[in-house]
Write an enzyme that holds these catalytic residues in place. Structure first.
Site, PDB file in Angstrom:
ATOM      1  CE  LYS A 149      -0.890  22.163   8.757  1.00 38.26           C
ATOM      2  NZ  LYS A 149      -1.819  23.123   8.154  1.00 38.26           N
ATOM      3  CG  ASN A 150      -2.160  25.156  11.276  1.00 40.09           C
ATOM      4  OD1 ASN A 150      -1.654  25.052  10.149  1.00 40.09           O
ATOM      5  ND2 ASN A 150      -3.284  24.542  11.608  1.00 40.09           N
ATOM      6  CB  CYS A 183      -7.789  21.332   3.457  1.00 36.63           C
ATOM      7  SG  CYS A 183      -6.332  20.374   3.876  1.00 36.63           S
ATOM      8  NE  ARG A 205     -10.507  26.549   4.934  1.00 36.18           N
ATOM      9  CZ  ARG A 205      -9.304  25.995   5.111  1.00 36.18           C
ATOM     10  NH1 ARG A 205      -8.836  25.114   4.244  1.00 36.18           N
ATOM     11  NH2 ARG A 205      -8.561  26.326   6.145  1.00 36.18           N
ATOM     12  CG  ASP A 240      -7.259  21.700  12.339  1.00 37.90           C
ATOM     13  OD1 ASP A 240      -8.178  21.835  11.513  1.00 37.90           O
ATOM     14  OD2 ASP A 240      -6.385  22.563  12.526  1.00 37.90           O
ATOM     15  NE  ARG A 278      -1.373  21.203   1.888  1.00 41.13           N
ATOM     16  CZ  ARG A 278      -1.971  22.057   1.093  1.00 41.13           C
ATOM     17  NH1 ARG A 278      -2.686  21.612   0.094  1.00 41.13           N
ATOM     18  NH2 ARG A 278      -1.878  23.329   1.298  1.00 41.13           N
TER      19      ARG A 278
HETATM   20  N1  EPU Z   1     -14.256  32.548   8.293  1.00 37.22           N
HETATM   21  C1  EPU Z   1     -15.068  33.473   7.688  1.00 37.22           C
HETATM   22  N2  EPU Z   1     -14.494  34.628   7.223  1.00 37.22           N
HETATM   23  C2  EPU Z   1     -13.168  34.868   7.320  1.00 37.22           C
HETATM   24  C3  EPU Z   1     -12.339  33.909   7.921  1.00 37.22           C
HETATM   25  C4  EPU Z   1     -12.907  32.738   8.402  1.00 37.22           C
HETATM   26  O1  EPU Z   1     -16.279  33.277   7.585  1.00 37.22           O
HETATM   27  O2  EPU Z   1     -12.723  35.926   6.869  1.00 37.22           O
HETATM   28  C5  EPU Z   1     -14.842  31.284   8.794  1.00 37.22           C
HETATM   29  C6  EPU Z   1     -14.292  30.065   8.054  1.00 37.22           C
HETATM   30  O3  EPU Z   1     -14.985  29.819   6.864  1.00 37.22           O
HETATM   31  C7  EPU Z   1     -14.473  28.979   9.080  1.00 37.22           C
HETATM   32  C8  EPU Z   1     -14.240  29.723  10.403  1.00 37.22           C
HETATM   33  O4  EPU Z   1     -14.427  31.111  10.132  1.00 37.22           O
HETATM   34  O5  EPU Z   1     -15.789  28.502   9.040  1.00 37.22           O
HETATM   35  C9  EPU Z   1     -12.878  29.531  11.014  1.00 37.22           C
HETATM   36  O6  EPU Z   1     -11.868  29.793  10.044  1.00 37.22           O
HETATM   37  P1  EPU Z   1     -10.411  30.286  10.444  1.00 37.22           P
HETATM   38  O7  EPU Z   1     -10.164  31.583   9.781  1.00 37.22           O
HETATM   39  O8  EPU Z   1     -10.266  30.211  11.921  1.00 37.22           O
HETATM   40  O9  EPU Z   1      -9.509  29.175   9.767  1.00 37.22           O
HETATM   41  P2  EPU Z   1      -8.201  29.373   8.924  1.00 37.22           P
HETATM   42  O10 EPU Z   1      -7.374  30.459   9.522  1.00 37.22           O
HETATM   43  O11 EPU Z   1      -8.514  29.443   7.475  1.00 37.22           O
HETATM   44  C10 EPU Z   1      -6.703  27.796  10.359  1.00 37.22           C
HETATM   45  C11 EPU Z   1      -5.883  26.556  10.106  1.00 37.22           C
HETATM   46  C12 EPU Z   1      -6.804  25.385   9.879  1.00 37.22           C
HETATM   47  C13 EPU Z   1      -7.737  25.217  11.059  1.00 37.22           C
HETATM   48  C14 EPU Z   1      -8.480  26.537  11.369  1.00 37.22           C
HETATM   49  C15 EPU Z   1      -9.342  26.475  12.616  1.00 37.22           C
HETATM   50  C16 EPU Z   1      -3.887  27.380   9.064  1.00 37.22           C
HETATM   51  C17 EPU Z   1      -3.069  27.525   7.846  1.00 37.22           C
HETATM   52  N3  EPU Z   1      -5.050  26.771   8.933  1.00 37.22           N
HETATM   53  O12 EPU Z   1      -7.458  27.989   9.183  1.00 37.22           O
HETATM   54  O13 EPU Z   1      -5.942  24.250   9.804  1.00 37.22           O
HETATM   55  O14 EPU Z   1      -8.708  24.230  10.783  1.00 37.22           O
HETATM   56  O15 EPU Z   1      -7.530  27.605  11.510  1.00 37.22           O
HETATM   57  O16 EPU Z   1      -8.574  26.155  13.735  1.00 37.22           O
HETATM   58  O17 EPU Z   1      -3.467  27.780  10.149  1.00 37.22           O
HETATM   59  C18 EPU Z   1      -5.365  22.050   9.238  1.00 37.22           C
HETATM   60  O18 EPU Z   1      -4.261  22.264   9.770  1.00 37.22           O
HETATM   61  O19 EPU Z   1      -5.772  20.918   8.891  1.00 37.22           O
HETATM   62  C19 EPU Z   1      -6.267  23.188   9.009  1.00 37.22           C
HETATM   63  C20 EPU Z   1      -7.267  23.137   8.153  1.00 37.22           C
END
Ligand code: EPU
Length: 426
Positions: free
Chosen positions: A22-23, A117, A123, A313, A405
């Site tokens: 998915k991701n 989520c 986030r 995850d 999802r």
């Molecule tokens: N963060 C910041 N600033 C930013 C971006 C992120 O402080 O500008 C922080 C976040 O708050 C968090 C950490 O950095 O504490 C990591 O966040 P990241 O950006 O890596 O996560 P994401 O891109 O929002 C994706 C996946 C998530 C998965 C995370 C970590 C997607 C759509 N989502 O989220 O997937 O947990 O990477 O591997 O790809 C799931 O599939 O259940 C899911 C939540």
């Protein structure tokens, strides 16, 4: 309301086939916006976040045909920037990839703030914004505190100009968004402290098959040499390591023996190591793993970290299994501010969990009992499925749209492994 009803106690056995990740699928679908021409994307999982993303892209003018259950032909030649529907975009996190993709193709972007989520903590997307600004975009964020809605506007009238982007925190979404914005920019971009997840490599591989020049994906320094334009290509998404890990834990927790097919064992190393640590046997084949339980698992300590660490995850699923482990386990969340909302749900089933800040202490109980519980987010929801499989009696899980999802046909796949699980419409 749709619910899952599980009667616990079955020992899982047989073979399960894992779908596309998915991701990885989500950023690759949005990356098609950068391409004037047809892309054929294979091994796309049949999950709600994908369906919603397809709807978002169609609204924006993309021509999309599903030519096989997991294959889509996508032509974004006629996509118009800033036309994504706010009520759809707000439903999923990954819609923020439209910012990078629109900025890369049109040098401007307008997207509502993403949903996804809610783990109970913030986030933010400040690192994405910092990266876009480094590449020459002016970014304006408008938020309405009352409705908790808002939008992001990006404008780069002189085009995207390559530069160095240093992330203060390792971010999967931020790394991908900067890649999307920079591939068709002028000059060179270097992303430092980049995320190293397999889906980052998958996005880079897809973009490179379309003519991009990205190197270093999978390390913490990614280099992008801007190209004038991208062309269409055919690309197959990698297998979903989190779906695979979820079935590995379901097999181990039920003391079963399951072959999990269509995986890349290297991507599963952190999960495999933790399962072996608690006493489970994991046999690695070329593109499969066989997980065999050996009775009650042992307690452990784990901390989630960006790849190649133990994935955030996967910790809710692991916590569900550890409720029955011999001894006391410690689970520390090292990526998000909070991701323990599921603990209250597990407690309804008799689990002994205490959460303090980023740490959960899980003490052994003799048994979990069936209860009505809620899927509070995607991975929390699937943790309830694992808890239901090992609980005595019947467990009913509400709010299952979260589970849908990210999991393709979870009822069919678990039923084929011998679980007593059904979806009802109440
Ligand atoms: N963060 C910041 N600033 C930013 C971006 C992120 O402080 O500008 C922080 C976040 O708050 C968090 C950490 O950095 O504490 C990591 O966040 P990241 O950006 O890596 O996560 P994401 O891109 O929002 C994706 C996946 C998530 C998965 C995370 C970590 C997607 C759509 N989502 O989220 O997937 O947990 O990477 O591997 O790809 C799931 O599939 O259940 C899911 C939540």
């Amino acid at each position: 309301m749709e619910k899952l009803v599980i009667r616990g106690g079955a020992v899982l056995s047989g073979t399960v086939r894992i779908g596309g990740m998915k991701n990885a699928a989500l950023p690759i679908l949005y990356a098609c916006v950068l391409v004037k021409g047809k892309c054929v994307i294979e091994n796309v999982p049949d999950v709600r976040d994908v369906t919603m993303s397809i709807d978002i892209l169609k609204d924006m003018g993309a021509k999309i045909t599903r030519t096989a259950p997991t294959t889509y032909e996508i032509d974004c030649t006629d996509v118009r920037p800033g036309t994504s529907r706010p009520e759809l975009v707000r439903k999923l996190r990954a819609s923020y990839y439209l910012l990078g993709a629109e900025l890369g193709r049109f040098h401007k972007a307008h997207v509502s703030l993403p949903g996804g989520c809610n783990f109970g903590g913030k986030r933010p997307i400040d690192q994405h914004i910092k990266g876009f600004e480094a590449l020459g975009a002016k970014v304006t964020v408008e938020t309405d505190e009352e409705t908790e809605s808002g939008s992001v506007d990006c404008d780069a009238p002189d085009g995207i100009i390559g530069d160095d982007v240093f992330f203060d925190t390792v971010t999967v979404g931020g790394t991908m968004n900067i890649m999307l914005a920079a591939v068709t920019g002028k000059g060179n971009t270097m992303i430092e402290n980049a995320a190293r997840e397999p889906h980052i490599v998958d996005l880079a591989n897809f973009l490179n098959t379309c003519g991009a020049k990205i190197s270093g994906a999978g390390t913490d320094v990614i280099k992008i040499r801007g190209v004038k334009e991208l062309h269409g290509s055919t690309y197959a998404i990698i297998p979903d390591m989190i779906e695979a890990g979820t079935y590995m834990i379901a097999a181990a927790a039920t003391d079963g023996c399951v072959k999990i097919e269509n995986v890349i064992p290297k991507h599963l190393e952190a999960i495999t190591a933790k399962l072996e640590d608690v006493g489970v046997i994991v046999e690695e084949l070329d593109d499969a793993v066989i997980v065999t339980g050996r009775g009650q698992v042992n307690a452990t300590r784990l901390k989630t970290r960006p790849y190649p660490g133990f994935p955030t995850d996967m910790h809710p699923q692991m916590s569900a299994m550890l409720t029955r482990a011999h001894g006391t386990s410690i689970v520390v969340e090292g990526v998000y501010e909070n991701r323990f909302k599921y603990a209250e749900e597990l407690k309804k089933m008799g689990a002994d969990i205490t959460v303090n800040g980023h740490t959960a202490v899980i003490s052994e109980v003799d048994a979990l009992h069936g209860a009505e519980v809620e899927a509070v987010d995607l991975r929390a929801g699937v943790a309830m499925v694992i808890a239901g499989l090992i609980a005595e009696g019947e467990t009913t899980i509400t709010n299952i749209v979260y589970i849908e999802r990210g999991y393709d046909d979870i009822v069919g796949k678990l039923t084929a492994l011998g679980a007593d699980i059904k979806k009802i419409d109440d």
